[in-house]
Design a protein around this motif. Structure first.
Motif, PDB file in Angstrom:
ATOM      1  N   GLN A 240      22.704  -4.050  18.356  1.00 11.78           N
ATOM      2  CA  GLN A 240      21.945  -4.376  17.279  1.00 11.78           C
ATOM      3  C   GLN A 240      22.342  -5.418  16.436  1.00 11.78           C
ATOM      4  O   GLN A 240      23.750  -5.666  16.368  1.00 11.78           O
ATOM      5  N   GLU A 241      21.521  -6.282  15.977  1.00 13.65           N
ATOM      6  CA  GLU A 241      21.933  -7.576  15.116  1.00 13.65           C
ATOM      7  C   GLU A 241      20.952  -7.612  13.805  1.00 13.65           C
ATOM      8  O   GLU A 241      19.695  -7.221  13.921  1.00 13.65           O
ATOM      9  N   GLY A 242      21.568  -7.862  12.880  1.00 11.87           N
ATOM     10  CA  GLY A 242      20.556  -8.223  11.458  1.00 11.87           C
ATOM     11  C   GLY A 242      21.555  -7.842  10.136  1.00 11.87           C
ATOM     12  O   GLY A 242      22.470  -7.931  10.271  1.00 11.87           O
ATOM     13  N   LYS A 243      20.734  -7.822   9.206  1.00 15.90           N
ATOM     14  CA  LYS A 243      21.552  -7.742   7.760  1.00 15.90           C
ATOM     15  C   LYS A 243      22.096  -6.453   7.703  1.00 15.90           C
ATOM     16  O   LYS A 243      22.924  -6.206   7.019  1.00 15.90           O
TER      17      LYS A 243
ATOM     18  N   ARG B 152      28.483  -4.318   9.867  1.00 11.99           N
ATOM     19  CA  ARG B 152      27.335  -4.183   9.026  1.00 11.99           C
ATOM     20  C   ARG B 152      26.363  -5.137   9.622  1.00 11.99           C
ATOM     21  O   ARG B 152      25.168  -4.596   9.626  1.00 11.99           O
ATOM     22  N   ASN B 153      26.671  -6.215  10.396  1.00 13.56           N
ATOM     23  CA  ASN B 153      25.666  -6.893  10.850  1.00 13.56           C
ATOM     24  C   ASN B 153      25.601  -7.157  12.354  1.00 13.56           C
ATOM     25  O   ASN B 153      24.863  -7.828  13.089  1.00 13.56           O
ATOM     26  N   LEU B 154      26.317  -6.119  13.067  1.00 13.41           N
ATOM     27  CA  LEU B 154      26.567  -6.086  14.541  1.00 13.41           C
ATOM     28  C   LEU B 154      26.855  -5.083  14.854  1.00 13.41           C
ATOM     29  O   LEU B 154      28.080  -4.494  14.604  1.00 13.41           O
ATOM     30  N   THR B 155      26.177  -4.205  15.843  1.00  9.22           N
ATOM     31  CA  THR B 155      26.585  -2.776  16.387  1.00  9.22           C
ATOM     32  C   THR B 155      26.373  -2.913  17.907  1.00  9.22           C
ATOM     33  O   THR B 155      25.202  -3.319  18.271  1.00  9.22           O
ATOM     34  N   ILE B 156      27.400  -2.569  18.617  1.00  5.69           N
ATOM     35  CA  ILE B 156      27.194  -2.471  19.981  1.00  5.69           C
ATOM     36  C   ILE B 156      27.498  -0.879  20.292  1.00  5.69           C
ATOM     37  O   ILE B 156      28.196  -0.433  20.182  1.00  5.69           O
ATOM     38  N   LYS B 157      26.329  -0.448  21.216  1.00  8.93           N
ATOM     39  CA  LYS B 157      26.860   1.120  21.621  1.00  8.93           C
ATOM     40  C   LYS B 157      26.080   1.468  22.990  1.00  8.93           C
ATOM     41  O   LYS B 157      25.357   0.588  23.467  1.00  8.93           O
ATOM     42  N   THR B 158      26.609   2.449  23.649  1.00 11.93           N
ATOM     43  CA  THR B 158      25.788   2.882  24.731  1.00 11.93           C
ATOM     44  C   THR B 158      25.177   4.285  24.335  1.00 11.93           C
ATOM     45  O   THR B 158      25.467   4.922  23.620  1.00 11.93           O
TER      46      THR B 158
ATOM     47  N   GLN C 132      10.496   5.068  16.575  1.00 10.34           N
ATOM     48  CA  GLN C 132      11.039   4.617  15.504  1.00 10.34           C
ATOM     49  C   GLN C 132      10.856   2.825  15.413  1.00 10.34           C
ATOM     50  O   GLN C 132      10.754   2.343  16.393  1.00 10.34           O
ATOM     51  N   LYS C 133      11.120   2.728  14.214  1.00 10.41           N
ATOM     52  CA  LYS C 133      11.100   1.040  13.732  1.00 10.41           C
ATOM     53  C   LYS C 133      12.459   0.824  12.994  1.00 10.41           C
ATOM     54  O   LYS C 133      12.764   1.684  11.832  1.00 10.41           O
ATOM     55  N   HIS C 134      12.858  -0.425  12.831  1.00 10.84           N
ATOM     56  CA  HIS C 134      13.989  -0.632  11.868  1.00 10.84           C
ATOM     57  C   HIS C 134      13.455  -2.024  11.031  1.00 10.84           C
ATOM     58  O   HIS C 134      12.598  -2.796  11.434  1.00 10.84           O
ATOM     59  N   PHE C 135      13.947  -2.123   9.845  1.00 10.45           N
ATOM     60  CA  PHE C 135      13.349  -3.107   8.607  1.00 10.45           C
ATOM     61  C   PHE C 135      14.485  -4.257   8.941  1.00 10.45           C
ATOM     62  O   PHE C 135      14.046  -5.326   8.228  1.00 10.45           O
ATOM     63  N   GLU C 136      15.831  -4.042   9.073  1.00 13.33           N
ATOM     64  CA  GLU C 136      16.822  -5.162   8.971  1.00 13.33           C
ATOM     65  C   GLU C 136      17.666  -5.563  10.047  1.00 13.33           C
ATOM     66  O   GLU C 136      18.699  -6.040   9.969  1.00 13.33           O
ATOM     67  N   ARG C 137      16.897  -5.003  11.032  1.00 15.76           N
ATOM     68  CA  ARG C 137      18.030  -5.340  12.547  1.00 15.76           C
ATOM     69  C   ARG C 137      17.032  -5.251  13.483  1.00 15.76           C
ATOM     70  O   ARG C 137      15.830  -4.818  13.713  1.00 15.76           O
TER      71      ARG C 137
END
Length: 111
Positions: free
Chosen positions: A94-97, A15-21, A33-38
């Protein structure tokens, strides 16, 4: 996960951390694009391309090559494109709520 610009692969998804290639094919680009919670940290593993980041009236263009890294803060518009003849391989953290694929707003391309 196949996309029109290439594909991405999750290495870790929470939920609060995703790592991807991400693999962006030659001449292709992700959406603006933009993001509001990460937030996102990007590391170029291989290839060449360009990134554009926009926050308010500030626009930054970054030439990408192996070893380049940059940070995308909350609500910063960003778009990445691979150069013609170059496949762009990226590690994205990616890090965030909320690191959900639903936390995204898109607008017209800048690249």
């Amino acid at each position: 996960v196949a996309k029109k610009w290439g594909y991405y692969q999750d290495l870790l998804r929470q939920r609060n951390l995703t790592i991807k290639t991400l693999t962006i094919l030659p001449g292709e680009k992700i959406s603006n694009q933009k993001h509001f919670e990460r937030t996102e940290k990007w590391y170029i593993l291989s290839g060449d391309g360009e990134a554009v980041l926009q926050h308010g009236n500030s626009i930054i263009s970054i030439q990408l090559e192996t070893g380049t890294k940059f940070f995308v803060d909350l609500e910063v518009w960003h778009q990445v494109k691979a150069n013609e003849g170059s496949t762009l391989s990226i590690l994205e953290i990616q890090e965030g709520k909320n690191c959900s694929e639903d936390d995204i707003e898109r607008k017209e391309d800048v690249l």
